[in-house]
Design a protein around this motif. Structure first.
Motif, PDB file in Angstrom:
ATOM      1  N   LEU A   1       5.063 -25.494 -12.840  1.00 55.98           N
ATOM      2  CA  LEU A   1       4.120 -26.604 -12.808  1.00 55.98           C
ATOM      3  C   LEU A   1       4.434 -27.667 -13.845  1.00 55.98           C
ATOM      4  CD1 LEU A   1       0.863 -24.491 -12.413  1.00 55.98           C
ATOM      5  CD2 LEU A   1       2.340 -25.416 -10.621  1.00 55.98           C
ATOM      6  N   GLY A   2       5.379 -27.382 -14.725  1.00 54.54           N
ATOM      7  CA  GLY A   2       5.748 -28.300 -15.792  1.00 54.54           C
ATOM      8  C   GLY A   2       6.678 -27.588 -16.737  1.00 54.54           C
ATOM      9  N   PRO A   3       7.076 -28.234 -17.814  1.00 54.80           N
ATOM     10  CA  PRO A   3       8.019 -27.594 -18.743  1.00 54.80           C
ATOM     11  C   PRO A   3       7.445 -26.366 -19.435  1.00 54.80           C
ATOM     12  CG  PRO A   3       7.180 -29.660 -19.650  1.00 54.80           C
ATOM     13  CD  PRO A   3       6.732 -29.606 -18.240  1.00 54.80           C
ATOM     14  N   GLN A   4       6.112 -26.208 -19.440  1.00 55.28           N
ATOM     15  CA  GLN A   4       5.514 -25.079 -20.150  1.00 55.28           C
ATOM     16  C   GLN A   4       4.683 -24.159 -19.263  1.00 55.28           C
ATOM     17  OE1 GLN A   4       3.450 -27.580 -23.162  1.00 55.28           O
ATOM     18  NE2 GLN A   4       4.647 -26.448 -24.685  1.00 55.28           N
ATOM     19  N   TRP A   5       4.510 -24.487 -17.985  1.00 54.37           N
ATOM     20  CA  TRP A   5       3.583 -23.740 -17.148  1.00 54.37           C
ATOM     21  C   TRP A   5       4.287 -23.157 -15.919  1.00 54.37           C
ATOM     22  CZ3 TRP A   5      -1.432 -22.906 -18.663  1.00 54.37           C
ATOM     23  CH2 TRP A   5      -1.913 -23.699 -19.702  1.00 54.37           C
ATOM     24  N   GLU A   6       3.913 -21.919 -15.590  1.00 54.81           N
ATOM     25  CA  GLU A   6       4.405 -21.267 -14.383  1.00 54.81           C
ATOM     26  C   GLU A   6       3.241 -20.566 -13.687  1.00 54.81           C
ATOM     27  OE1 GLU A   6       7.437 -18.468 -15.199  1.00 54.81           O
ATOM     28  OE2 GLU A   6       8.941 -19.956 -15.792  1.00 54.81           O
ATOM     29  N   LEU A   7       3.231 -20.647 -12.365  1.00 55.34           N
ATOM     30  CA  LEU A   7       2.247 -19.928 -11.561  1.00 55.34           C
ATOM     31  C   LEU A   7       2.985 -18.911 -10.698  1.00 55.34           C
ATOM     32  CD1 LEU A   7      -0.650 -19.509 -10.500  1.00 55.34           C
ATOM     33  CD2 LEU A   7      -0.158 -21.265  -8.767  1.00 55.34           C
ATOM     34  N   HIS A   8       2.655 -17.630 -10.887  1.00 53.21           N
ATOM     35  CA  HIS A   8       3.261 -16.547 -10.125  1.00 53.21           C
ATOM     36  C   HIS A   8       2.236 -16.034  -9.113  1.00 53.21           C
ATOM     37  CE1 HIS A   8       6.652 -15.695 -13.088  1.00 53.21           C
ATOM     38  NE2 HIS A   8       5.892 -16.589 -13.716  1.00 53.21           N
ATOM     39  N   LEU A   9       2.701 -15.791  -7.899  1.00 52.96           N
ATOM     40  CA  LEU A   9       1.840 -15.240  -6.849  1.00 52.96           C
ATOM     41  C   LEU A   9       2.497 -13.980  -6.297  1.00 52.96           C
ATOM     42  CD1 LEU A   9       0.764 -18.497  -4.974  1.00 52.96           C
ATOM     43  CD2 LEU A   9      -0.576 -17.159  -6.611  1.00 52.96           C
ATOM     44  N   PRO A  10       2.334 -12.849  -6.981  1.00 55.26           N
ATOM     45  CA  PRO A  10       2.920 -11.601  -6.487  1.00 55.26           C
ATOM     46  C   PRO A  10       1.964 -10.886  -5.534  1.00 55.26           C
ATOM     47  CG  PRO A  10       2.001 -11.243  -8.666  1.00 55.26           C
ATOM     48  CD  PRO A  10       1.763 -12.704  -8.324  1.00 55.26           C
ATOM     49  N   ALA A  11       2.550 -10.115  -4.645  1.00 58.37           N
ATOM     50  CA  ALA A  11       1.788  -9.245  -3.747  1.00 58.37           C
ATOM     51  C   ALA A  11       2.598  -7.969  -3.553  1.00 58.37           C
ATOM     52  CB  ALA A  11       1.509  -9.921  -2.418  1.00 58.37           C
ATOM     53  N   THR A  12       1.925  -6.836  -3.634  1.00 52.44           N
ATOM     54  CA  THR A  12       2.595  -5.537  -3.549  1.00 52.44           C
ATOM     55  C   THR A  12       1.851  -4.642  -2.568  1.00 52.44           C
ATOM     56  OG1 THR A  12       3.273  -5.710  -5.866  1.00 52.44           O
ATOM     57  CG2 THR A  12       3.370  -3.520  -4.868  1.00 52.44           C
ATOM     58  N   GLY A  13       2.611  -3.908  -1.785  1.00 55.23           N
ATOM     59  CA  GLY A  13       2.052  -2.884  -0.911  1.00 55.23           C
ATOM     60  C   GLY A  13       2.854  -1.615  -1.048  1.00 55.23           C
ATOM     61  N   TYR A  14       2.189  -0.475  -1.010  1.00 55.18           N
ATOM     62  CA  TYR A  14       2.941   0.778  -1.115  1.00 55.18           C
ATOM     63  C   TYR A  14       2.243   1.892  -0.346  1.00 55.18           C
ATOM     64  CZ  TYR A  14      -0.344   2.286  -4.810  1.00 55.18           C
ATOM     65  OH  TYR A  14      -1.471   2.629  -5.517  1.00 55.18           O
ATOM     66  N   TYR A  15       3.039   2.890  -0.017  1.00 55.89           N
ATOM     67  CA  TYR A  15       2.572   4.113   0.637  1.00 55.89           C
ATOM     68  C   TYR A  15       3.150   5.294  -0.123  1.00 55.89           C
ATOM     69  CZ  TYR A  15       2.701   8.010   3.966  1.00 55.89           C
ATOM     70  OH  TYR A  15       2.599   9.237   4.556  1.00 55.89           O
ATOM     71  N   ASP A  16       2.305   6.257  -0.457  1.00 58.13           N
ATOM     72  CA  ASP A  16       2.735   7.455  -1.177  1.00 58.13           C
ATOM     73  C   ASP A  16       2.240   8.692  -0.441  1.00 58.13           C
ATOM     74  OD1 ASP A  16       4.417   7.581  -3.347  1.00 58.13           O
ATOM     75  OD2 ASP A  16       2.930   6.857  -4.774  1.00 58.13           O
ATOM     76  N   ASP A  17       3.124   9.633  -0.237  1.00 56.67           N
ATOM     77  CA  ASP A  17       2.787  10.923   0.367  1.00 56.67           C
ATOM     78  C   ASP A  17       3.398  11.986  -0.518  1.00 56.67           C
ATOM     79  OD1 ASP A  17       2.428  13.210   1.834  1.00 56.67           O
ATOM     80  OD2 ASP A  17       3.575  12.562   3.583  1.00 56.67           O
ATOM     81  N   LYS A  18       2.589  12.548  -1.418  1.00 58.62           N
ATOM     82  CA  LYS A  18       3.106  13.518  -2.372  1.00 58.62           C
ATOM     83  C   LYS A  18       1.952  14.308  -2.984  1.00 58.62           C
ATOM     84  CE  LYS A  18       3.026  10.605  -6.532  1.00 58.62           C
ATOM     85  NZ  LYS A  18       3.825  10.070  -7.650  1.00 58.62           N
ATOM     86  N   VAL A  19       2.289  15.201  -3.908  1.00 57.96           N
ATOM     87  CA  VAL A  19       1.283  15.980  -4.629  1.00 57.96           C
ATOM     88  C   VAL A  19       0.795  15.168  -5.827  1.00 57.96           C
ATOM     89  CG1 VAL A  19       0.848  18.094  -5.933  1.00 57.96           C
ATOM     90  CG2 VAL A  19       2.322  18.163  -3.910  1.00 57.96           C
ATOM     91  N   PHE A  20      -0.523  14.967  -5.897  1.00 57.70           N
ATOM     92  CA  PHE A  20      -1.145  14.245  -7.000  1.00 57.70           C
ATOM     93  C   PHE A  20      -1.935  15.215  -7.876  1.00 57.70           C
ATOM     94  CE2 PHE A  20      -0.449  10.938  -3.921  1.00 57.70           C
ATOM     95  CZ  PHE A  20      -0.218   9.791  -4.668  1.00 57.70           C
ATOM     96  N   ASP A  21      -1.907  14.963  -9.161  1.00 58.60           N
ATOM     97  CA  ASP A  21      -2.760  15.709 -10.091  1.00 58.60           C
ATOM     98  C   ASP A  21      -4.096  14.975 -10.190  1.00 58.60           C
ATOM     99  OD1 ASP A  21      -3.998  17.077 -12.090  1.00 58.60           O
ATOM    100  OD2 ASP A  21      -2.439  16.786 -13.584  1.00 58.60           O
ATOM    101  N   GLN A  22      -5.163  15.596  -9.695  1.00 55.79           N
ATOM    102  CA  GLN A  22      -6.483  14.972  -9.688  1.00 55.79           C
ATOM    103  C   GLN A  22      -7.393  15.492 -10.796  1.00 55.79           C
ATOM    104  OE1 GLN A  22      -7.307  15.731  -5.291  1.00 55.79           O
ATOM    105  NE2 GLN A  22      -7.946  13.598  -5.510  1.00 55.79           N
ATOM    106  N   SER A  23      -6.824  16.128 -11.790  1.00 54.80           N
ATOM    107  CA  SER A  23      -7.643  16.771 -12.814  1.00 54.80           C
ATOM    108  C   SER A  23      -8.504  15.793 -13.592  1.00 54.80           C
ATOM    109  CB  SER A  23      -6.745  17.551 -13.786  1.00 54.80           C
ATOM    110  OG  SER A  23      -6.010  18.545 -13.112  1.00 54.80           O
TER     111      SER A  23
END
Length: 363
Positions: A108-130
């Motif tokens: 946006l200028g010499p000192q400013w940046e705008l980031h627009l990230p987006a992430t999606g994921y799928y996990d199928d595993k053993v989770f520790d729910q303790s």
């Protein structure tokens, strides 16, 4: 004579030859890698007793799409897929993971940046729910998640910057037991006081609203007709250092404290402390990485055992990881790795040890 002079004059007046201009670099680049490995894991279910052990084969692939930096706009997209097959697994035969991320950046200028990230994921595993479930157990879970939100960066000094982030997240589990909406806000300050050294501090908060989970009483009894919401507040600090020829040595450390509260009587309340150092060495054709982590969890009102004044529940987690890579040709890399994980608690069923070793090839 005249014709000779004219010929000489024509040659002398001819424009010098100019080499052709180099072809412009493509605006976009694509790279891809794939790797396969085999190994052995001695506790597939993160169990305190009767560990399930198995050899495994694992394969993964990743693709990176990158717009070559130039002008006010940048873009990148990354995709990774991984699958593991356990040869002797009885309860768990497969694990799978899919991770997608894209990020657009506007200067946006010499000192400013705008980031627009987006992430999606799928996990199928053993989770520790303790830390989240009353039963204090591990479980095979399948979870889908999507996270998106803007990040604004201000380079207010040539060696200092400030970031503000706000994101929303949706999590959906195959059994729908922990489906939730999450809002997250964070502020981070970064400093680079000299070449090769980076320091940072951060503050963040996360609010999670579960779709169907209920609150629990201080004694661990379900409270029908209630809705569970939680808040996590975290303060963190990090440091990173590079040195040696072409920055071959890198070291980093991160420390954090977290306060977790629920909106009920406080059955899930806890405080956490975490420390995570990492060292990487990259001489020509080699990579060596060592990583460790230690985490302490102290629960507010959960207790262990019976009696007039039973002790409050505590939990210590430790991890250590080793990775060695050797580039054997321009296209092929061989690697070996080992990972150790241990959880210890005064609640016996929440304690376990896991060892995993592997050997593989990447192209």
């Amino acid at each position: 004579m005249a014709s000779a002079e004219g010929g000489e004059g024509g040659a002398a007046g001819a424009a010098p030859s100019v080499p052709p201009a180099p072809a412009p670099l493509p605006a976009w680049s694509v790279s891809a890698e794939a790797e396969s490995s085999f190994g052995y894991k001695d506790n597939l279910l993160l169990s305190a007793a009767g560990e399930e052990r198995s050899a495994f084969v694992r394969g993964s692939a990743e693709v990176l799409l990158l717009r070559v930096p130039g002008g006010p706009f940048e873009y990148s997209a990354f995709a990774q897929a991984e699958g593991t097959r356990f040869a002797q697994g009885r309860t768990v035969r497969n694990e799978a993971r899919l991770w997608l991320r894209h990020e657009a950046v506007w200067r946006l200028g010499p000192q400013w940046e705008l980031h627009l990230p987006a992430t999606g994921y799928y996990d199928d595993k053993v989770f520790d729910q303790s830390d989240t479930e009353v039963e204090r157990l591990t479980a095979v879970l399948r979870v889908f998640s999507a996270v998106a939100g803007p990040v604004l960066r201000w380079d207010f000094h040539r060696s200092a910057w400030l970031e503000a982030e706000g994101t929303g997240q949706r999590e959906r589990f195959a059994d729908h037991g922990n489906d939730a909406w999450t809002r997250h806000g964070a502020v981070r300050l970064g400093l680079a006081p000299r070449p090769g050294l980076e320091l940072g501090i951060g503050l963040s908060s996360r609010w999670r609203d579960f779709d169907s989970r209920a609150q629990y009483s201080a004694s661990g009894r379900l409270l029908p007709g209630t809705s569970l919401r939680t808040r996590e507040d975290e303060a963190s600090a990090r440091a990173g250092l590079k040195w040696g020829r072409a920055g071959a040595w890198q070291a980093s450390v991160r420390a954090a404290v977290l306060d977790y509260r629920d909106n009920g009587p406080g059955y899930f309340d806890r405080r956490e402390g975490e420390l995570e150092p990492e060292v990487t060495w990259r001489p020509e054709g080699w990579l060596l990485r060592l990583r460790a982590a230690a985490r302490r969890v102290e629960f507010g009102i959960q207790t262990v055992g019976v009696g007039i004044d039973p002790p409050r529940r505590i939990r210590d987690e430790h991890e250590a990881e080793f990775r060695l890579e050797r580039k054997v040709s321009p296209r092929w890399t061989v690697f070996a790795g080992f990972r150790w994980e241990r959880a210890r608690s005064n609640e016996r069923m929440a304690s376990y040890v896991v060892n995993e070793g592997l050997l593989g090839l990447r192209r």
